[in-house]
Write a protein that holds these residues in place. Structure first.
Motif, PDB file in Angstrom:
ATOM      1  N   TYR A 319      34.102  55.575  37.483  1.00 45.38           N
ATOM      2  CA  TYR A 319      34.370  56.686  38.394  1.00 45.38           C
ATOM      3  C   TYR A 319      35.622  56.464  39.238  1.00 45.38           C
ATOM      4  CZ  TYR A 319      30.075  58.770  36.804  1.00 45.38           C
ATOM      5  OH  TYR A 319      29.108  59.350  36.009  1.00 45.38           O
ATOM      6  N   ARG A 320      36.280  55.314  39.028  1.00 44.71           N
ATOM      7  CA  ARG A 320      37.617  55.129  39.590  1.00 44.71           C
ATOM      8  C   ARG A 320      38.646  55.758  38.659  1.00 44.71           C
ATOM      9  NH1 ARG A 320      37.867  50.084  39.384  1.00 44.71           N
ATOM     10  NH2 ARG A 320      37.220  49.601  41.510  1.00 44.71           N
ATOM     11  N   SER A 321      38.595  55.378  37.375  1.00 48.98           N
ATOM     12  CA  SER A 321      39.571  55.886  36.408  1.00 48.98           C
ATOM     13  C   SER A 321      39.203  57.276  35.885  1.00 48.98           C
ATOM     14  CB  SER A 321      39.710  54.912  35.236  1.00 48.98           C
ATOM     15  OG  SER A 321      38.462  54.651  34.638  1.00 48.98           O
ATOM     16  N   GLN A 322      37.901  57.584  35.848  1.00 52.01           N
ATOM     17  CA  GLN A 322      37.420  58.908  35.402  1.00 52.01           C
ATOM     18  C   GLN A 322      38.070  59.312  34.070  1.00 52.01           C
ATOM     19  OE1 GLN A 322      37.482  61.923  38.639  1.00 52.01           O
ATOM     20  NE2 GLN A 322      38.174  60.259  39.943  1.00 52.01           N
ATOM     21  N   PHE A 323      38.099  58.387  33.137  1.00 60.59           N
ATOM     22  CA  PHE A 323      38.894  58.593  31.930  1.00 60.59           C
ATOM     23  C   PHE A 323      38.201  59.492  30.909  1.00 60.59           C
ATOM     24  CE2 PHE A 323      41.735  56.759  28.506  1.00 60.59           C
ATOM     25  CZ  PHE A 323      42.911  57.175  29.104  1.00 60.59           C
ATOM     26  N   ILE A 324      39.025  60.232  30.204  1.00 60.97           N
ATOM     27  CA  ILE A 324      38.572  61.228  29.237  1.00 60.97           C
ATOM     28  C   ILE A 324      37.929  60.575  28.015  1.00 60.97           C
ATOM     29  CG2 ILE A 324      40.767  61.288  27.963  1.00 60.97           C
ATOM     30  CD1 ILE A 324      40.480  64.376  27.934  1.00 60.97           C
ATOM     31  N   ARG A 325      36.981  61.268  27.395  1.00 63.40           N
ATOM     32  CA  ARG A 325      36.294  60.772  26.197  1.00 63.40           C
ATOM     33  C   ARG A 325      37.055  61.171  24.926  1.00 63.40           C
ATOM     34  NH1 ARG A 325      31.855  57.114  26.181  1.00 63.40           N
ATOM     35  NH2 ARG A 325      30.829  57.295  28.225  1.00 63.40           N
ATOM     36  N   PRO A 326      36.923  60.369  23.853  1.00 64.33           N
ATOM     37  CA  PRO A 326      37.578  60.701  22.577  1.00 64.33           C
ATOM     38  C   PRO A 326      37.254  62.109  22.084  1.00 64.33           C
ATOM     39  CG  PRO A 326      36.720  58.468  22.490  1.00 64.33           C
ATOM     40  CD  PRO A 326      36.230  59.062  23.784  1.00 64.33           C
ATOM     41  N   GLU A 327      35.997  62.515  22.236  1.00 60.14           N
ATOM     42  CA  GLU A 327      35.572  63.818  21.728  1.00 60.14           C
ATOM     43  C   GLU A 327      36.390  64.954  22.339  1.00 60.14           C
ATOM     44  OE1 GLU A 327      31.398  66.154  20.760  1.00 60.14           O
ATOM     45  OE2 GLU A 327      31.377  64.388  22.061  1.00 60.14           O
ATOM     46  N   THR A 328      36.644  64.861  23.636  1.00 58.15           N
ATOM     47  CA  THR A 328      37.387  65.917  24.318  1.00 58.15           C
ATOM     48  C   THR A 328      38.832  66.002  23.816  1.00 58.15           C
ATOM     49  OG1 THR A 328      36.025  65.516  26.282  1.00 58.15           O
ATOM     50  CG2 THR A 328      38.019  66.817  26.593  1.00 58.15           C
ATOM     51  N   VAL A 329      39.462  64.852  23.648  1.00 56.68           N
ATOM     52  CA  VAL A 329      40.857  64.825  23.208  1.00 56.68           C
ATOM     53  C   VAL A 329      40.987  65.261  21.754  1.00 56.68           C
ATOM     54  CG1 VAL A 329      42.947  63.418  22.996  1.00 56.68           C
ATOM     55  CG2 VAL A 329      41.264  62.901  24.775  1.00 56.68           C
ATOM     56  N   PRO A 345      27.846  60.011  25.721  1.00 56.72           N
ATOM     57  CA  PRO A 345      27.016  60.000  26.933  1.00 56.72           C
ATOM     58  C   PRO A 345      27.697  60.679  28.109  1.00 56.72           C
ATOM     59  CG  PRO A 345      27.951  57.826  26.526  1.00 56.72           C
ATOM     60  CD  PRO A 345      28.319  58.674  25.343  1.00 56.72           C
ATOM     61  N   PRO A 346      26.918  61.130  29.087  1.00 58.78           N
ATOM     62  CA  PRO A 346      27.460  61.945  30.179  1.00 58.78           C
ATOM     63  C   PRO A 346      28.035  61.150  31.356  1.00 58.78           C
ATOM     64  CG  PRO A 346      25.078  61.906  30.303  1.00 58.78           C
ATOM     65  CD  PRO A 346      25.448  61.112  29.098  1.00 58.78           C
ATOM     66  N   PHE A 347      29.094  60.422  31.102  1.00 61.96           N
ATOM     67  CA  PHE A 347      29.832  59.740  32.163  1.00 61.96           C
ATOM     68  C   PHE A 347      31.196  59.330  31.611  1.00 61.96           C
ATOM     69  CE2 PHE A 347      26.154  57.223  30.661  1.00 61.96           C
ATOM     70  CZ  PHE A 347      26.788  56.313  29.833  1.00 61.96           C
ATOM     71  N   PRO A 348      32.150  58.993  32.468  1.00 64.05           N
ATOM     72  CA  PRO A 348      33.506  58.687  32.015  1.00 64.05           C
ATOM     73  C   PRO A 348      33.572  57.544  31.001  1.00 64.05           C
ATOM     74  CG  PRO A 348      33.496  59.100  34.368  1.00 64.05           C
ATOM     75  CD  PRO A 348      32.065  59.052  33.937  1.00 64.05           C
ATOM     76  N   GLU A 349      34.703  57.480  30.294  1.00 64.66           N
ATOM     77  CA  GLU A 349      34.853  56.596  29.141  1.00 64.66           C
ATOM     78  C   GLU A 349      35.127  55.141  29.471  1.00 64.66           C
ATOM     79  OE1 GLU A 349      37.020  54.528  25.910  1.00 64.66           O
ATOM     80  OE2 GLU A 349      37.832  55.122  27.841  1.00 64.66           O
ATOM     81  N   TYR A 350      35.929  54.874  30.469  1.00 64.18           N
ATOM     82  CA  TYR A 350      36.475  53.527  30.685  1.00 64.18           C
ATOM     83  C   TYR A 350      35.805  52.818  31.854  1.00 64.18           C
ATOM     84  CZ  TYR A 350      40.129  49.930  30.872  1.00 64.18           C
ATOM     85  OH  TYR A 350      40.825  48.736  30.831  1.00 64.18           O
ATOM     86  N   THR A 351      35.313  51.600  31.674  1.00 56.82           N
ATOM     87  CA  THR A 351      35.204  50.815  30.446  1.00 56.82           C
ATOM     88  C   THR A 351      33.883  51.127  29.731  1.00 56.82           C
ATOM     89  OG1 THR A 351      34.305  49.022  31.841  1.00 56.82           O
ATOM     90  CG2 THR A 351      36.605  48.870  31.260  1.00 56.82           C
ATOM     91  N   SER A 352      33.724  50.540  28.556  1.00 56.28           N
ATOM     92  CA  SER A 352      32.502  50.748  27.779  1.00 56.28           C
ATOM     93  C   SER A 352      31.337  50.000  28.410  1.00 56.28           C
ATOM     94  CB  SER A 352      32.723  50.252  26.346  1.00 56.28           C
ATOM     95  OG  SER A 352      31.497  50.005  25.689  1.00 56.28           O
ATOM     96  N   GLY A 353      30.328  50.763  28.842  1.00 54.38           N
ATOM     97  CA  GLY A 353      29.177  50.158  29.493  1.00 54.38           C
ATOM     98  C   GLY A 353      28.448  49.165  28.616  1.00 54.38           C
ATOM     99  N   HIS A 354      28.228  49.530  27.343  1.00 51.93           N
ATOM    100  CA  HIS A 354      27.513  48.633  26.436  1.00 51.93           C
ATOM    101  C   HIS A 354      28.302  47.347  26.229  1.00 51.93           C
ATOM    102  CE1 HIS A 354      24.261  47.680  23.903  1.00 51.93           C
ATOM    103  NE2 HIS A 354      24.088  48.839  23.294  1.00 51.93           N
ATOM    104  N   SER A 355      29.635  47.462  26.173  1.00 48.75           N
ATOM    105  CA  SER A 355      30.469  46.275  25.996  1.00 48.75           C
ATOM    106  C   SER A 355      30.379  45.351  27.203  1.00 48.75           C
ATOM    107  CB  SER A 355      31.926  46.688  25.762  1.00 48.75           C
ATOM    108  OG  SER A 355      32.035  47.506  24.616  1.00 48.75           O
ATOM    109  N   VAL A 356      30.387  45.923  28.398  1.00 49.15           N
ATOM    110  CA  VAL A 356      30.317  45.128  29.624  1.00 49.15           C
ATOM    111  C   VAL A 356      28.994  44.388  29.729  1.00 49.15           C
ATOM    112  CG1 VAL A 356      30.283  45.205  32.146  1.00 49.15           C
ATOM    113  CG2 VAL A 356      31.918  46.601  30.887  1.00 49.15           C
TER     114      VAL A 356
END
Length: 437
Positions: A319-329, A345-356
């Motif tokens: 929610y700092r970067s609020q980055f766009i999702r691949p689907e939208t672009v 999923p319904p939240f910003p893209e960056y960073t990947s939650g599962h990866s973190v």
């Protein structure tokens, strides 16, 4: 003869009391704790908690169980004095006899029961599981229940100060209208999930932004830009996925609210959250290693801490970067009919939650069980997916990360930088929190 009879009675007394004391110490198998954990996961799935909220439930329930079990083992340390603001845990009177395993399971259920919606489902579970303790002396049983309740009350009181209630009262999230910022995605166009989660009190982190990752690539529609190259990579990979890549992505989907749409009919398919998957892995590892009650509780607690702090750190960046999702672009600039394999999923893209959180959990579990700990993960068999085998926890976390690229819901940089973020969180947690003396 009389002397021999006295000696016989004395030996019998010592043997009986030794085994009675051992029974109180060892208790039934840690399988009862594993069962309690699985029952909690089922309720979390049933109640459709978001991944960050699920991590909070796991945290407090597992801390409660751990704090009781370490009362009887000097090889393990309490969290009091290690975590800022951690409460004093109720002490026993000297003459009180307690079954710590019974008290731990009871505290686990009573704590988690107050954090879920369907407390009655956990009440049913505790009734069944506590039957395995019924042979315990009535006085011991009652003492254990009382102690379990006292510890649960203490942990729940502590939980009230983590800012969770305050975030429930926040105003609805307002979307940025700048180009390159996140907006809700198909099919449900669901509102932002937990936009204020960075305000939740962490366990080991000094602040939510302590391990702030590098920023995402600058948004640009120039085909030669780093951003559009990542967009094209997602599009190209998802257009030619192999059966193995599809299976891998599905295995790590972990979407607690998959929205099915059929005409005017919308309904949800409930699944495990990413955190629930790693709690399951922690349990499988503990069972495989034959960990005792304390070791099992420590594995669950440390994993839940990694998940909890991982989500706080990740959501801070989201929610700092609020980055766009691949689907939208991709829909806007490449292919309006394209849909990702996994549901965005319904939240910003960056960073990947599962990866973190996967990287953080893998670091912690590697410290507990060792490098190159091979295991078979049967977590997803309940959802119709086959068992997957891994060479190590790192192998599993790497697979969880790349699954987001195959699934079409993350750019590669969100995965790579998210993994680095998670690894730092896991290492920091290990440096701050000690379970063994």
């Amino acid at each position: 003869m009389k002397k021999r009879s006295i000696i016989y009675r004395l030996v019998t007394f010592l043997v009986v009391n030794f085994f009675y004391g051992f029974a109180l110490y060892a208790g039934p198998s840690p399988q009862l704790l594993h069962r309690a954990e699985r029952n909690l996961t089922r309720v979390i799935v049933h109640d459709i908690f978001s991944p960050p909220v699920a991590s909070r439930i796991y945290l407090y329930a597992n801390v409660a169980a751990y704090e009781l079990l370490v009362m009887q083992d000097k090889n393990y340390q309490t969290m009091h004095g290690q975590i800022s603001g951690f409460p004093d845990i109720p002490a026993l009177k000297r003459d009180e006899k307690v079954n710590y395993q019974l008290a731990a399971v009871y505290a686990f259920f009573k704590t988690s029961g107050k954090l879920v919606f369907s407390e009655h489902l956990l009440t049913d579970s505790i009734t069944v599981i506590l039957n395995d303790f019924r042979e315990t002396d009535t006085l011991v049983y009652n003492n254990s229940i009382r102690l379990g309740q006292a510890v649960s009350d203490s942990i729940l009181t502590w939980s009230l100060t983590d800012n969770y209630a305050k975030t429930r009262a926040k105003r609805r999230y307002t979307y940025s209208k700048q180009k390159g910022k996140w907006t809700p995605t198909p099919p449900g166009f669901i509102d932002a999930v937990e936009p204020y989660w960075s305000q939740i009190r962490p366990v080991s982190l000094d602040s939510a932004g302590q391990f702030k990752p590098v920023p995402p690539h600058v948004y640009s529609t120039d085909p030669a830009s780093l951003f559009m190259k990542e967009v094209k990579e997602v599009y190209d990979i998802t257009k030619k996925l192999t059966k193995e890549e599809i299976l891998l992505a599905s295995f790590w989907d972990c979407n607690p609210f998959y929205l099915n749409t059929q005409g005017h009919l919308n309904f949800a398919t409930k699944k495990l959250s990413p955190g629930g998957h790693w709690i399951s892995i922690a349990g499988q590892a503990a069972e495989s290693k034959g960990k005792n009650w304390q070791g099992t509780a420590a594995a669950y607690m440390m994993t839940s801490m990694a998940l909890y702090d991982g989500f706080i750190s990740c959501w801070d960046e989201k929610y700092r970067s609020q980055f766009i999702r691949p689907e939208t672009v991709i829909n806007a600039y490449m292919d309006e009919k394209w849909r990702p394999l996994l549901q965005t999923p319904p939240f910003p893209e960056y960073t990947s939650g599962h990866s973190v959180i996967s990287a953080a959990a893998a670091v912690v579990l590697t410290a507990i069980f060792g490098d190159n700990f091979a295991f078979d993960d049967h977590t997803e068999t309940d959802y119709g997916l086959p068992v997957r085998s891994f060479r190590s926890f790192k192998h599993a976390s790497d697979e969880a990360g790349i699954s987001r690229l195959y699934g079409g819901i993350h750019f590669r940089s969100a995965i790579v930088n998210g993994q680095a973020q998670g690894e730092r969180i896991g290492q920091h947690l290990l440096s701050k929190i000690k379970v063994n003396r």
